[in-house]
Design a protein around this motif. Structure first.
Motif: not given
Ligand code: ADP
Ligand code: MG
Length: 244
Positions: A1-28
């Motif tokens: 079965m071929t996957s339609i989507l493959v996400a590997t180790n996704i990290i996403r930060e929002h905002g800047e400086g002191a207000g920076r939030v790591k919303a995703l910390k390594g999602v596969s």
């Protein structure tokens, strides 16, 4: 079965400086055709951020995303938009319908963006609205429709043109129990197509029986991932979509 989507180790930060939030910390996460996956998690856990990244609406801070075999790394916003148009139907939590357009015009606009010729598009838009039980509301404006009907127009817009990946953000959140379960039954049906994967964000536990797979996210990390036998019972107490 071929996957339609493959996400590997996704990290996403929002905002800047002191207000920076790591919303995703390594999602596969991989999504398989023919499956309805529900993404569960508390408010603020990163569900919308993840869905936006999988939908090529938002770029990850780091990590790899392959959609339909195409590696999205280093692509320009235009190239990402092109992948989105060709492969992904996205239903926003807040519907995002154009208030000055009728139901069918809202769906036609999406098909136009996806590059379908107008001659074919009217039939496709009609079919999509029929699939969500809104054949009788083609020319209705959003303000004259119930929340459930507007949600179904948003889903019709996502499924029009039959994209291989459908992403829906809290599709039942604004709906009462009856409409919510009718929308879930519809989403489950979309995932029965063997060439399509469907991922829906929810924190409504009533939706769980419809899932083939349940992924749980907490504080930016996937903490659970299980498959189950989805219920496929006719929803006896519910009117068919479109009868109310
Ligand atoms: P969920 O959909 O699970 O409620 P979100 O993905 O919306 O969670 O948010 C995850 C985290 O990222 C939260 O802490 C939220 O406050 C933060 N966040 C989301 N979007 C932004 C943004 N545009 N700017 C700053 N922080 C954000
Ligand atoms: Mg959200």
């Amino acid at each position: 079965m071929t996957s339609i989507l493959v996400a590997t180790n996704i990290i996403r930060e929002h905002g800047e400086g002191a207000g920076r939030v790591k919303a995703l910390k390594g999602v596969s996460l991989s999504l398989e055709p023919g499956e309805l996956t529900l993404l569960m998690g508390p408010s603020g856990s990163g569900k919308t951020t993840l869905l936006s990244i999988l939908g090529c609406i938002l770029s990850p801070t780091s990590g790899k995303l392959v959609v339909n075999g195409i590696d999205t790394e280093g692509l320009t916003p235009e190239q990402l938009a092109d992948i989105r148009r060709k492969n992904i139907g996205y239903a926003f939590q807040s519907y995002n319908l154009f208030p000055t357009l009728t139901a069918i015009e809202n769906v036609l606009l999406a098909l136009d963006v996806r590059g379908f010729a107008s001659s074919a598009a009217t039939d496709m838009a009609t079919a999509a609205l029929k699939a969500v039980g809104l054949s009788h509301r083609l020319k209705a404006y959003p303000r004259t429709m119930s929340g459930g009907e507007q949600q179904r127009v948003a889903i019709a817009r996502a499924l029009a043109g039959s994209p291989g990946l459908i992403l829906a953000d809290e599709p039942t959140a604004a709906l009462d129990a009856e409409n919510g379960l009718a929308v879930m039954a519809l989403i489950q049906q979309l995932a029965r197509d063997k060439s399509r994967a469907v991922l829906a964000v929810t924190h409504d536990h009533r939706t769980l029986p419809y899932a083939d797979r349940i992924v749980t996210i907490e504080d930016g990390l996937i903490v659970g991932d299980r498959r189950q036998q989805s219920t496929n019972e006719p929803q006896k107490k519910q009117p068919a979509p479109g009868q109310h």
